[in-house]
Write a protein that holds these residues in place. Structure first.
Motif, PDB file in Angstrom:
ATOM      1  N   PRO A  66       0.823  -1.149  -0.119  1.00  0.00           N
ATOM      2  CA  PRO A  66       0.129  -0.057   0.010  1.00  0.00           C
ATOM      3  C   PRO A  66       0.882   1.271  -0.066  1.00  0.00           C
ATOM      4  O   PRO A  66       1.926   1.499   0.534  1.00  0.00           O
ATOM      5  N   GLU A  67       0.419   2.349  -0.658  1.00  0.00           N
ATOM      6  CA  GLU A  67       0.856   3.950  -0.426  1.00  0.00           C
ATOM      7  C   GLU A  67      -0.092   4.685   0.543  1.00  0.00           C
ATOM      8  O   GLU A  67       0.368   4.976   1.410  1.00  0.00           O
ATOM      9  N   SER A  68      -1.047   4.452   0.311  1.00  0.00           N
ATOM     10  CA  SER A  68      -2.312   5.141   1.198  1.00  0.00           C
ATOM     11  C   SER A  68      -3.722   4.877   1.101  1.00  0.00           C
ATOM     12  O   SER A  68      -4.002   4.303  -0.082  1.00  0.00           O
ATOM     13  N   PHE A  69      -4.566   5.074   2.138  1.00  0.00           N
ATOM     14  CA  PHE A  69      -5.955   5.064   1.736  1.00  0.00           C
ATOM     15  C   PHE A  69      -6.596   6.211   2.639  1.00  0.00           C
ATOM     16  O   PHE A  69      -6.135   6.888   3.509  1.00  0.00           O
ATOM     17  N   ASP A  70      -8.102   6.398   2.148  1.00  0.00           N
ATOM     18  CA  ASP A  70      -8.703   7.510   2.808  1.00  0.00           C
ATOM     19  C   ASP A  70     -10.196   7.104   3.296  1.00  0.00           C
ATOM     20  O   ASP A  70     -10.787   6.585   2.392  1.00  0.00           O
ATOM     21  N   VAL A  71     -10.540   7.659   4.400  1.00  0.00           N
ATOM     22  CA  VAL A  71     -11.837   7.471   4.688  1.00  0.00           C
ATOM     23  C   VAL A  71     -12.384   8.708   4.941  1.00  0.00           C
ATOM     24  O   VAL A  71     -11.993   9.462   6.086  1.00  0.00           O
ATOM     25  N   SER A  72     -13.506   9.241   4.317  1.00  0.00           N
ATOM     26  CA  SER A  72     -13.914  10.545   4.513  1.00  0.00           C
ATOM     27  C   SER A  72     -15.375  10.571   4.945  1.00  0.00           C
ATOM     28  O   SER A  72     -16.264   9.713   4.187  1.00  0.00           O
ATOM     29  N   ALA A  94      -4.547   7.327   5.694  1.00  0.00           N
ATOM     30  CA  ALA A  94      -3.169   6.449   6.096  1.00  0.00           C
ATOM     31  C   ALA A  94      -2.200   6.556   5.097  1.00  0.00           C
ATOM     32  O   ALA A  94      -2.521   6.138   4.133  1.00  0.00           O
ATOM     33  N   ARG A  95      -1.007   6.789   5.672  1.00  0.00           N
ATOM     34  CA  ARG A  95      -0.029   6.999   4.470  1.00  0.00           C
ATOM     35  C   ARG A  95       1.333   5.974   5.271  1.00  0.00           C
ATOM     36  O   ARG A  95       1.626   6.199   6.030  1.00  0.00           O
ATOM     37  N   PHE A  96       1.509   5.041   4.277  1.00  0.00           N
ATOM     38  CA  PHE A  96       2.481   4.070   4.590  1.00  0.00           C
ATOM     39  C   PHE A  96       3.749   4.188   4.269  1.00  0.00           C
ATOM     40  O   PHE A  96       4.683   3.780   5.410  1.00  0.00           O
ATOM     41  N   ASN A  97       4.233   5.266   3.690  1.00  0.00           N
ATOM     42  CA  ASN A  97       5.333   5.440   3.449  1.00  0.00           C
ATOM     43  C   ASN A  97       6.187   6.337   4.577  1.00  0.00           C
ATOM     44  O   ASN A  97       7.579   5.895   5.094  1.00  0.00           O
ATOM     45  N   ASP A  98       5.474   7.186   5.419  1.00  0.00           N
ATOM     46  CA  ASP A  98       6.233   7.911   6.631  1.00  0.00           C
ATOM     47  C   ASP A  98       5.228   7.394   7.671  1.00  0.00           C
ATOM     48  O   ASP A  98       5.261   7.890   8.819  1.00  0.00           O
ATOM     49  N   ARG A  99       4.424   6.406   7.493  1.00  0.00           N
ATOM     50  CA  ARG A  99       3.694   5.608   8.542  1.00  0.00           C
ATOM     51  C   ARG A  99       2.850   6.702   9.583  1.00  0.00           C
ATOM     52  O   ARG A  99       2.909   6.693  10.769  1.00  0.00           O
ATOM     53  N   GLN A 100       1.943   7.468   8.847  1.00  0.00           N
ATOM     54  CA  GLN A 100       1.402   8.580   9.562  1.00  0.00           C
ATOM     55  C   GLN A 100      -0.312   8.105   9.289  1.00  0.00           C
ATOM     56  O   GLN A 100      -0.441   7.883   8.233  1.00  0.00           O
ATOM     57  N   PHE A 101      -0.972   8.518  10.066  1.00  0.00           N
ATOM     58  CA  PHE A 101      -2.469   8.427  10.176  1.00  0.00           C
ATOM     59  C   PHE A 101      -3.029   9.818  10.470  1.00  0.00           C
ATOM     60  O   PHE A 101      -2.988  10.370  11.599  1.00  0.00           O
ATOM     61  N   MET A 102      -3.474  10.628   9.366  1.00  0.00           N
ATOM     62  CA  MET A 102      -3.609  12.153   9.320  1.00  0.00           C
ATOM     63  C   MET A 102      -5.002  12.384   9.213  1.00  0.00           C
ATOM     64  O   MET A 102      -5.902  11.463   9.016  1.00  0.00           O
ATOM     65  N   ARG A 103      -5.588  13.500   9.587  1.00  0.00           N
ATOM     66  CA  ARG A 103      -6.860  13.939   9.782  1.00  0.00           C
ATOM     67  C   ARG A 103      -7.044  15.385   9.380  1.00  0.00           C
ATOM     68  O   ARG A 103      -6.232  16.234   9.628  1.00  0.00           O
ATOM     69  N   SER A 104      -8.115  15.763   8.654  1.00  0.00           N
ATOM     70  CA  SER A 104      -8.194  17.147   8.168  1.00  0.00           C
ATOM     71  C   SER A 104      -9.765  17.214   7.764  1.00  0.00           C
ATOM     72  O   SER A 104     -10.453  16.258   7.733  1.00  0.00           O
ATOM     73  N   LEU A 171      -6.812  -0.609  -0.308  1.00  0.00           N
ATOM     74  CA  LEU A 171      -7.434  -1.355   0.605  1.00  0.00           C
ATOM     75  C   LEU A 171      -8.817  -2.200   0.206  1.00  0.00           C
ATOM     76  O   LEU A 171      -9.043  -1.728  -0.928  1.00  0.00           O
ATOM     77  N   GLN A 172      -9.167  -3.278   0.527  1.00  0.00           N
ATOM     78  CA  GLN A 172     -10.385  -3.962   0.360  1.00  0.00           C
ATOM     79  C   GLN A 172     -11.201  -3.722   1.495  1.00  0.00           C
ATOM     80  O   GLN A 172     -10.912  -3.802   2.854  1.00  0.00           O
ATOM     81  N   ILE A 173     -12.609  -3.389   1.343  1.00  0.00           N
ATOM     82  CA  ILE A 173     -13.619  -3.228   2.353  1.00  0.00           C
ATOM     83  C   ILE A 173     -14.368  -4.578   2.427  1.00  0.00           C
ATOM     84  O   ILE A 173     -14.768  -5.110   1.625  1.00  0.00           O
ATOM     85  N   THR A 174     -14.269  -5.107   3.935  1.00  0.00           N
ATOM     86  CA  THR A 174     -15.098  -6.052   3.938  1.00  0.00           C
ATOM     87  C   THR A 174     -16.302  -6.016   4.771  1.00  0.00           C
ATOM     88  O   THR A 174     -17.265  -6.799   4.709  1.00  0.00           O
ATOM     89  N   LYS A 175     -16.434  -4.987   5.358  1.00  0.00           N
ATOM     90  CA  LYS A 175     -17.944  -4.702   6.029  1.00  0.00           C
ATOM     91  C   LYS A 175     -17.932  -2.965   6.246  1.00  0.00           C
ATOM     92  O   LYS A 175     -16.939  -2.415   6.663  1.00  0.00           O
ATOM     93  N   LEU A 176     -18.980  -2.696   6.199  1.00  0.00           N
ATOM     94  CA  LEU A 176     -19.285  -1.079   6.524  1.00  0.00           C
ATOM     95  C   LEU A 176     -20.611  -0.990   7.139  1.00  0.00           C
ATOM     96  O   LEU A 176     -21.646  -1.649   6.923  1.00  0.00           O
TER      97      LEU A 176
END
Length: 177
Positions: A66-72, A94-104, A171-176
């Protein structure tokens, strides 16, 4: 059996995004408890919008490289022609290269500064995860795999206008729910 739309735990899922774990598009079991793989990018309506006491749960599996994924959580569906029309109450990245979980957030077409996460990065390539977004009066409270990671104070004050969940990335979504 074609299905026009399905509703799962208050989130409307369009039929072109609905797959069960056996890759049979549009099938719904009688008890509606079957885990489904939802197509990414995904956009679904939150019935009645957000309100204090309501929570959104996203369960999935991170891709192998992975590189990243977003949930908005957004105020209306994004238009493919103009992505700046709708406010974004919360964007988790979620950014995997710098292992950060950001919010905005994006208000009136302008993004707020990204808030950095804690030192703990909860996502592992090729592993499942569970994100819970709890709406409270003053803030969203974010949990991953049962651990509270951080709070995000509301920028959008009209909770009911927060009516769409959007998910994209590696990512793959398995449940929402």
């Amino acid at each position: 059996m074609a299905v026009q739309a399905a509703e799962k735990d208050g989130i409307n899922v369009e039929d072109d995004h609905l797959n069960d774990s056996l890759r049979n598009p549009g099938l719904i079991s009688p008890d509606k408890e079957i885990s489904r793989l939802l197509t990414v990018p995904f956009s679904g309506r939150i019935r009645g919008g957000m309100r204090p006491g309501k929570k959104i749960i996203v369960m999935g599996i991170v891709e192998l490289e992975p590189e990243s994924f977003d949930v908005s959580l957004t105020c209306g569906r994004d238009s493919e022609k103009d992505d700046t029309l709708h406010d974004v109450a919360l964007k988790l990245t979620a950014r995997f290269n710098d292992r950060q979980f950001m919010r905005s957030a994006r208000i009136a077409g302008k993004w707020t500064a990204e808030e950095a996460s804690t030192d703990y990065f909860p996502f592992i390539p090729d592993q499942p995860f569970r994100i819970e977004i709890h709406c409270e009066h003053q803030r969203f409270r974010i949990f991953v795999d049962g651990h509270q990671l951080f709070d995000f104070y509301h920028k959008v004050k009209s909770f009911t206008s927060i009516d769409t969940v959007q998910i994209q990335g590696d990512l793959q979504i398995t449940k929402l729910g």
